[in-house]
Design an enzyme around this catalytic site. Structure first.
Site, PDB file in Angstrom:
ATOM      1  N   HIS A  60       0.825  -1.208   0.000  1.00 54.07           N
ATOM      2  CA  HIS A  60       0.000   0.000   0.000  1.00 54.07           C
ATOM      3  C   HIS A  60       0.868   1.271   0.000  1.00 54.07           C
ATOM      4  O   HIS A  60       0.749   2.127  -0.881  1.00 54.07           O
ATOM      5  CB  HIS A  60      -0.918  -0.036   1.235  1.00 54.07           C
ATOM      6  N   GLU A  61       1.757   1.353   0.976  1.00 57.69           N
ATOM      7  CA  GLU A  61       2.603   2.548   1.061  1.00 57.69           C
ATOM      8  C   GLU A  61       3.573   2.601  -0.120  1.00 57.69           C
ATOM      9  O   GLU A  61       3.921   3.678  -0.600  1.00 57.69           O
ATOM     10  CB  GLU A  61       3.359   2.586   2.393  1.00 57.69           C
ATOM     11  N   HIS A  73       1.771   4.378  -2.892  1.00 60.66           N
ATOM     12  CA  HIS A  73       1.846   5.842  -2.711  1.00 60.66           C
ATOM     13  C   HIS A  73       3.227   6.355  -3.137  1.00 60.66           C
ATOM     14  O   HIS A  73       3.354   7.394  -3.780  1.00 60.66           O
ATOM     15  CB  HIS A  73       1.646   6.198  -1.226  1.00 60.66           C
ATOM     16  N   GLU A 122      -4.807   7.681  -3.236  1.00 58.17           N
ATOM     17  CA  GLU A 122      -5.277   6.437  -2.643  1.00 58.17           C
ATOM     18  C   GLU A 122      -5.500   5.376  -3.725  1.00 58.17           C
ATOM     19  O   GLU A 122      -5.323   4.180  -3.473  1.00 58.17           O
ATOM     20  CB  GLU A 122      -6.564   6.718  -1.865  1.00 58.17           C
TER      21      GLU A 122
END
Lengths: 505, 505
Positions: free
Chosen positions: B269-270, B273, B299
């Site tokens: 997830h990170e 980003h 997101e």
């Protein structure tokens, strides 16, 4: 204090806090660069640091700051300030006057030259080629000579530079101190050279697990009273300590698998710097007095822990068994006494930062004498390698095979930091003088070391040194603690008695 | 471009750079607080962050900035700017207008209230006592209602808040999108509830060495194309990504010994980003366009990597054997297929941040509907717990035992971040819509995952999304990539087809 003074002083304090906040941010950005910032972010990062430094600088030379300082140093007003506040105002005034004395275009030209000169120095050092660096160093020296005129010549021209790192220290004083020191250390060093009782250091040259080295460093720092809730330990190429704020004083060390002693002593050294900053009186927090009072005193606190405590026999009587338990295989056949002798080996060498506790001071005295020649006798920069090599021959009996291991070894001159080197030996002398007093006031000193009871030592130093931060000048501090001004005999006594025993002189 | 415009624009750019530099410093100070700053330095650190934020803010509302923006948005001047520069000017103008529309005393009052309210929220959440927090939340909502009048009411009052996080998004649009999504997800969720083919997740509940988890996270990030020379991975309580500058985009994760999946998916997830920010066109560096274009698009990039890629079977066909090799003992009897099913278990639950890919959207829709009631229907704050519980019963079939696990679970409202929640579901919808196009343009998508050949995917996203940073609005971006505006059907299609197979619906 009258209300108007009070409110002006508040504004002045707020400007101080703002400058300190900029320093905290810059400190963290620098720390991060040294401990693990990604390579590709470095350029932008450097610009960010530059921007923040400029903003802090702008505040300290702003019209508002000038007016406030003019107001607060007005005699009628000044006498109404508390002593500590007076010191803060004086300190800022001194710095402001100094910065304003140099015309901005000269200052700007120097800021552009210095980083270029550093880059040149780096490659010249690598190739051992002084001639590639000489034109840059000549310009740096030329500009520094000009700056001295702007700052104002003190007793001698070199005095002006010395004073910037160690307030009120003079060439006259240092000449006397260093000549007394030299007169005792040069013969001592020669006796050691001729001694047949050389320590065996071969056991240090084994593999020591780095993770375990780190654990041992943390353990020792804890024993010293370093507060890990107000700091942290990381690794960097060159060890350093940095006080971001009173609750955040960080240290770094460097681990070498093949050299267990290096990290131990750099941790003790940086831990000493950090204890100083962690224990400054909280009242000073947020002001520019919440830092070490001079390079020399700061260095005395690191050397006191690294050398006077960390290279003593009583200390290792307590801690060597612990070190052995970290490295049982490597150290099982080595006694505390042998370890103590090994970490105190004296050897004339070419490189200052690798020098032992004794010869280190001779490296410094050489630099001091050369800097003095540069600024007081106009020694041409082109003569530096010859003068350097001659002094190394004379004081240390060694000659560099090329200038990379000689006159080019240190970064300081490349960015114009003349007058700085003396601080290192001042640190040694202050430390020995302070420990001499501590031993008198605390006769249990050796016993405390043997018992690993280091907190009374930290407390004594807090009371005598740490708490004051920059609110007392170095000369005031040393006089208040020891009852006399800087005296090199304590260092010479300490070194003579220590090595006499180790080398059976 | 005429010379005068050129030079004014340069000044404008320099002010941009300075604001970005402040953000870089603040970003590092925050990162440091989250990853290991010593406890005792936190208070001073917070003041330093506040000071730097204030300085950045002062630049953006300075008279000089106002004059520049007035000049640059003058029609004759504006048309001479390049498109990207126009966007930058418009963006700053929007932000400046917004900040200036609120009277400074109101803004100040809000800045004082928000942190106090957060502190109250924290203890209220702990004790599950909404009434302790209610007076603070009422004040926050009241002030936000006032702010809407200052900002200017758009189609509806809540539109004003939505627009701050997702430019040009409207209540009308979101109502339609969310009602279509709800209409498909609520029944899907019910079918899953009734399915007898529940994935077995028991094997996830073993001990997984944290050091190995970290190594596996690093490995996966490397596979994604995360550039470790332009970033670093650390641990923090709550995982996050932060772009300090284009060459320094850091991520954090959190390792749980008893949950190997958590760190895997937070790293993906990170990492998503971070890929976005690492691959913004270098031309935008130093401007405020060098960031994600909206919360929703940002997101979408994290969820695309975490869910559409990271929770797919082809991905684990490639990477599960690697994971097994890190944890042979724990996973030797578990197949890739079983692992895939376990990480895709759907379960109606009370807590948003623990929700699966499907029900997560229902958590968001509930918050969206409630926020809309607060601002468009003046729902009293005291009614929040009842409305919350009713909607959780209706959409998810669960009822919190106390408000700590219900209406008090999220931090957002306590500091007035209304309009933010929608971004999370927007991210899911954008991601599904973008992947739908990617699959058409790159029919080898699944094969690439199976082969662990992720670079074509990263390159495609760089070309379509990453490079533009904030220079294209979210609505423009999604239209340019997929040929249509935001369409929730792609997410519903994706979820239906995925769970149909997993739960044999």
């Amino acid at each position: 204090m009258d209300h108007n003074i009070q409110s002006k002083f508040e504004v002045f304090l707020n400007m101080n806090r703002k400058i300190k906040s900029y320093y905290e941010a810059i400190g963290l950005l620098d720390w991060d660069l040294a401990t693990g910032a990604p390579r590709k972010g470095v350029d932008t990062r450097s610009e960010t640091i530059g921007m923040l430094a400029t903003e802090a600088f702008k505040i300290s030379i702003s019209d508002e700051m000038k007016e406030l300082i003019t107001y607060l140093t007005n005699e009628d007003v000044f006498v109404q300030l508390q002593e500590q506040d007076q010191r803060l105002v004086e300190d800022l005034k001194l710095e402001m006057d100094r910065m304003q004395s140099v015309p901005p275009d000269k200052f700007q030209a120097f800021s552009v030259l210095a980083p270029k000169s550093q880059v040149q120095w780096e490659s010249a050092k690598e190739s051992g080629d002084f001639s590639a660096f000489e034109p840059y160093l000549s310009q740096i020296v030329e500009m520094k000579r000009e700056f001295i005129d702007y700052y104002g010549v003190k007793d001698t021209r070199y005095d002006t530079l010395l004073d910037m790192f160690e307030p009120d220290l003079t060439v006259a004083k240092l000449d006397e101190v260093f000549s007394r020191l030299k007169a005792r250390l040069v013969p001592l060093q020669e006796k050691i050279k001729n001694s047949v009782h050389k320590p065996d250091t071969s056991f240090l040259d084994q593999s020591f697990d780095i993770k375990k080295q780190e654990e041992f460093s943390r353990y020792l720092l804890g024993e010293m009273g370093y507060d890990f809730e107000a700091g942290r330990l990381d690794e960097s190429v060159h060890p350093f300590a940095t006080g971001l704020n009173p609750g955040d004083v960080r240290i770094t060390t460097h681990y070498y698998e093949k050299d267990v002693a290096s990290a131990v002593f750099s941790s003790l050294h940086e831990g000493g710097h950090a204890l100083y900053e962690q224990n400054i009186d909280p009242k000073l927090a947020g002001t520019l007095l919440a830092e070490g009072t001079s390079m020399g005193i700061h260095e005395s606190q690191s050397r006191l822990w690294e050398n006077m405590i960390g290279r003593s026999l009583p200390f290792w009587e307590r801690y060597y068994p612990v070190l052995q338990s970290y490295f049982p295989e490597q150290l099982k056949d080595v006694s505390a006494e042998s370890f103590y002798r090994a970490i105190n080996k004296v050897e004339s060498s070419l490189i200052r930062i690798e020098a032992d506790e004794l010869t280190y001071n001779l490296h410094i005295i050489i630099r001091y004498e050369i800097e003095k020649m540069l600024f007081n006798e106009n020694l041409p920069v082109s003569d530096l390698p010859a003068v350097w090599n001659e002094k190394y021959k004379q004081y240390l009996g060694v000659t560099p095979p090329h200038d990379g291991l000689g006159v080019l070894q240190d970064v300081h001159w490349s960015s114009g930091d003349f007058g700085y080197f003396a601080s290192y030996s001042l640190g040694n002398m202050y430390a020995a003088q302070i420990v001499n007093t501590m031993r008198k006031e605390m006769p249990e000193f050796d016993r405390y070391l043997r018992e690993g009871n280091l907190s009374p030592i930290k407390e004594w130093l807090t009371e005598k040194v740490y708490q004051y931060g920059k609110s007392r000048k170095p000369s005031e501090l040393i006089l208040a603690i020891t009852g006399e001004e800087l005296n090199p005999d304590y260092l010479a006594d300490y070194l003579e008695s220590k090595y006499k025993e180790i080398y059976s002189l």
